[in-house]
Write a protein that holds these residues in place. Structure first.
Motif, PDB file in Angstrom:
ATOM      1  N   UNK A 247     -34.067  -7.890 -11.586  1.00 54.88           N
ATOM      2  CA  UNK A 247     -32.892  -8.606 -11.099  1.00 54.88           C
ATOM      3  C   UNK A 247     -32.575  -9.831 -11.954  1.00 54.88           C
ATOM      4  N   UNK A 248     -33.566 -10.386 -12.643  1.00 56.64           N
ATOM      5  CA  UNK A 248     -33.312 -11.546 -13.508  1.00 56.64           C
ATOM      6  C   UNK A 248     -32.449 -11.174 -14.710  1.00 56.64           C
ATOM      7  N   UNK A 249     -32.262  -9.880 -14.961  1.00 50.60           N
ATOM      8  CA  UNK A 249     -31.402  -9.453 -16.071  1.00 50.60           C
ATOM      9  C   UNK A 249     -29.940  -9.758 -15.797  1.00 50.60           C
ATOM     10  N   UNK A 250     -29.567  -9.848 -14.518  1.00 51.26           N
ATOM     11  CA  UNK A 250     -28.194 -10.199 -14.178  1.00 51.26           C
ATOM     12  C   UNK A 250     -27.195  -9.072 -14.309  1.00 51.26           C
ATOM     13  N   UNK A 251     -27.629  -7.840 -14.107  1.00 48.21           N
ATOM     14  CA  UNK A 251     -26.693  -6.722 -14.129  1.00 48.21           C
ATOM     15  C   UNK A 251     -25.749  -6.791 -12.931  1.00 48.21           C
ATOM     16  N   UNK A 252     -24.648  -6.092 -13.007  1.00 45.74           N
ATOM     17  CA  UNK A 252     -23.705  -6.051 -11.890  1.00 45.74           C
ATOM     18  C   UNK A 252     -24.291  -5.225 -10.751  1.00 45.74           C
ATOM     19  N   UNK A 253     -23.704  -5.356  -9.566  1.00 41.23           N
ATOM     20  CA  UNK A 253     -24.172  -4.582  -8.423  1.00 41.23           C
ATOM     21  C   UNK A 253     -24.078  -3.086  -8.695  1.00 41.23           C
ATOM     22  N   UNK A 254     -23.005  -2.662  -9.335  1.00 45.88           N
ATOM     23  CA  UNK A 254     -22.846  -1.240  -9.656  1.00 45.88           C
ATOM     24  C   UNK A 254     -23.927  -0.773 -10.633  1.00 45.88           C
ATOM     25  N   UNK A 255     -24.226  -1.588 -11.623  1.00 46.68           N
ATOM     26  CA  UNK A 255     -25.273  -1.240 -12.586  1.00 46.68           C
ATOM     27  C   UNK A 255     -26.641  -1.232 -11.913  1.00 46.68           C
ATOM     28  N   UNK A 256     -26.891  -2.205 -11.034  1.00 44.29           N
ATOM     29  CA  UNK A 256     -28.146  -2.214 -10.287  1.00 44.29           C
ATOM     30  C   UNK A 256     -28.321  -0.927  -9.491  1.00 44.29           C
ATOM     31  N   UNK A 257     -27.257  -0.489  -8.830  1.00 48.14           N
ATOM     32  CA  UNK A 257     -27.347   0.739  -8.024  1.00 48.14           C
ATOM     33  C   UNK A 257     -27.712   1.940  -8.888  1.00 48.14           C
ATOM     34  N   UNK A 258     -27.133   2.016 -10.068  1.00 47.52           N
ATOM     35  CA  UNK A 258     -27.412   3.145 -10.951  1.00 47.52           C
ATOM     36  C   UNK A 258     -28.860   3.123 -11.423  1.00 47.52           C
ATOM     37  N   UNK A 259     -29.316   1.970 -11.890  1.00 51.63           N
ATOM     38  CA  UNK A 259     -30.650   1.882 -12.478  1.00 51.63           C
ATOM     39  C   UNK A 259     -31.734   1.993 -11.412  1.00 51.63           C
ATOM     40  N   UNK A 260     -31.490   1.400 -10.254  1.00 51.72           N
ATOM     41  CA  UNK A 260     -32.508   1.405  -9.209  1.00 51.72           C
ATOM     42  C   UNK A 260     -32.631   2.749  -8.497  1.00 51.72           C
ATOM     43  N   UNK A 261     -31.535   3.493  -8.400  1.00 59.09           N
ATOM     44  CA  UNK A 261     -31.656   4.755  -7.672  1.00 59.09           C
ATOM     45  C   UNK A 261     -30.731   5.862  -8.158  1.00 59.09           C
ATOM     46  N   UNK A 262     -29.486   5.558  -8.465  1.00 61.19           N
ATOM     47  CA  UNK A 262     -28.510   6.607  -8.722  1.00 61.19           C
ATOM     48  C   UNK A 262     -28.890   7.540  -9.855  1.00 61.19           C
ATOM     49  N   UNK A 263     -29.395   6.992 -10.975  1.00 58.00           N
ATOM     50  CA  UNK A 263     -29.759   7.832 -12.115  1.00 58.00           C
ATOM     51  C   UNK A 263     -30.971   8.702 -11.801  1.00 58.00           C
ATOM     52  N   UNK A 264     -31.914   8.135 -11.083  1.00 54.56           N
ATOM     53  CA  UNK A 264     -33.101   8.870 -10.643  1.00 54.56           C
ATOM     54  C   UNK A 264     -32.693  10.036  -9.747  1.00 54.56           C
ATOM     55  N   UNK A 265     -31.811   9.768  -8.787  1.00 50.01           N
ATOM     56  CA  UNK A 265     -31.369  10.816  -7.854  1.00 50.01           C
ATOM     57  C   UNK A 265     -30.633  11.929  -8.587  1.00 50.01           C
ATOM     58  N   UNK A 266     -29.826  11.571  -9.562  1.00 49.77           N
ATOM     59  CA  UNK A 266     -29.089  12.594 -10.318  1.00 49.77           C
ATOM     60  C   UNK A 266     -30.031  13.435 -11.167  1.00 49.77           C
ATOM     61  N   UNK A 267     -30.965  12.785 -11.848  1.00 46.13           N
ATOM     62  CA  UNK A 267     -31.877  13.502 -12.730  1.00 46.13           C
ATOM     63  C   UNK A 267     -32.725  14.493 -11.950  1.00 46.13           C
ATOM     64  N   UNK A 268     -33.237  14.079 -10.807  1.00 45.16           N
ATOM     65  CA  UNK A 268     -34.141  14.930 -10.037  1.00 45.16           C
ATOM     66  C   UNK A 268     -33.434  15.673  -8.897  1.00 45.16           C
ATOM     67  N   UNK A 269     -32.111  15.600  -8.907  1.00 46.55           N
ATOM     68  CA  UNK A 269     -31.287  16.372  -7.967  1.00 46.55           C
ATOM     69  C   UNK A 269     -31.668  16.101  -6.512  1.00 46.55           C
ATOM     70  N   UNK A 270     -31.762  14.827  -6.194  1.00 46.60           N
ATOM     71  CA  UNK A 270     -32.050  14.431  -4.815  1.00 46.60           C
ATOM     72  C   UNK A 270     -30.759  14.409  -4.012  1.00 46.60           C
ATOM     73  N   UNK A 271     -30.874  14.649  -2.733  1.00 50.86           N
ATOM     74  CA  UNK A 271     -29.684  14.789  -1.899  1.00 50.86           C
ATOM     75  C   UNK A 271     -28.994  13.452  -1.686  1.00 50.86           C
ATOM     76  N   UNK A 272     -29.773  12.410  -1.414  1.00 52.95           N
ATOM     77  CA  UNK A 272     -29.142  11.118  -1.141  1.00 52.95           C
ATOM     78  C   UNK A 272     -28.559  10.557  -2.408  1.00 52.95           C
ATOM     79  N   UNK A 273     -27.335  10.163  -2.374  1.00 57.35           N
ATOM     80  CA  UNK A 273     -26.645   9.594  -3.538  1.00 57.35           C
ATOM     81  C   UNK A 273     -26.879   8.096  -3.559  1.00 57.35           C
ATOM     82  N   UNK A 274     -27.461   7.605  -4.679  1.00 56.95           N
ATOM     83  CA  UNK A 274     -27.723   6.169  -4.801  1.00 56.95           C
ATOM     84  C   UNK A 274     -26.505   5.406  -5.183  1.00 56.95           C
TER      85      UNK A 274
END
Length: 274
Positions: A247-274
């Motif tokens: 979080x000290x990197x200062x990314x935007x909320x949208x970027x945080x969502x992608x890095x913290x969960x959304x990209x992981x969910x897409x890569x591993x085809x998880x049902x919940x959309x981050x």
């Protein structure tokens, strides 16, 4: 409970965590610490990962272990498979070894256990990422939709050099893979120079504590915030401290969502959309 930062709630996943059976967990953890001359923050047990992760707000984990001998592969994968059945929070990554002869048969076993990818550590396993003898394995794993998580980078050794991964991707540009440690532990400049690709992801494990904010952001924007995933490299680091660094990197909320969960969910085809 999800991560709450500055009043915004984020689902979070750890894209890089190691776990071991109880009887070898302390020895395996100490061995990794000795290899990197680092003090290990935890013991690599599934229950410790869950406790520490959930305390920080992380509720999904990609878990793996490394086989340094062919005969270890099946027992490790049986352990990872059992852990995933016991803990639905886990996404299991299979062990592999470069000397496996029956590639298709071993991959059948991995698929049968419901594992979602494969973890390789070229430095521990002592093989070069771009060794031509591994091309049939890489092609077969890709055909089955199994992403490969590579430990990447270490200036002390050449096995896992980002340049070797770049040469592999020149040959197999469709290979879906994750270059750990922002593309190259202790080789972050080299990783930015030579690595990029539509199917290349990176995780941010064992990186944010070693480089400046500016260098971390260079790497994140080079690879793309749609390709970077948060990770702790458990049991090396504590989840809460790694989240603070992130979080000290200062990314935007949208970027945080992608890095913290959304990209992981897409890569591993998880049902919940981050």
């Amino acid at each position: 409970m999800p991560v709450n930062y500055n009043g915004i709630v984020y689902p979070a996943a750890d894209a890089h965590a190691h776990i071991y059976p109880e009887k070898i967990a302390e020895k395996a953890t100490a061995s990794v610490g000795a290899f990197y001359n680092l003090k290990m923050e935890n013991t690599g047990l599934p229950e410790v990962l869950l406790r520490e992760g959930k305390r920080a707000g992380i509720d999904r984990f990609a878990v793996c272990s490394v086989a340094t001998k062919v005969e270890q592969v099946r027992s490790i994968n049986a352990f990872i498979g059992r852990a995933c059945k016991e803990h639905p929070e886990f996404v299991g990554l299979a062990a592999w070894h470069q000397d496996i002869a029956d590639i298709e048969g071993e991959l059948d076993g991995i698929m049968g256990r419901g594992l979602k990818g494969i973890k390789l550590h070229p430095d521990f396993q002592e093989f070069q990422i771009d060794d031509p003898k591994l091309l049939p394995f890489y092609r077969a794993a890709h055909k089955r939709g199994l992403p490969i998580l590579f430990h990447t980078g270490d200036i002390r050794k050449d096995f896992s050099s980002p340049r070797r991964l770049a040469r592999l991707l020149d040959k197999l540009p469709d290979l879906i893979c994750i270059a750990a440690h922002l593309g190259g532990y202790t080789e972050w400049d080299t990783a930015r120079e030579c690595l990029k690709g539509e199917n290349l992801y990176v995780d941010a494990s064992s990186s944010l504590g070693f480089i400046s904010r500016e260098e971390a952001l260079k790497s994140i924007y080079h690879f793309g915030t749609d390709k970077v995933m948060f990770g702790t490299d458990f049991p090396m680091w504590r989840a809460g401290e790694e989240l603070e660094r992130f979080f000290s990197l200062g990314l935007s909320a949208e970027e945080n969502r992608a890095v913290l969960y959304g990209n992981f969910a897409r890569l591993y085809r998880l049902q919940r959309d981050g």
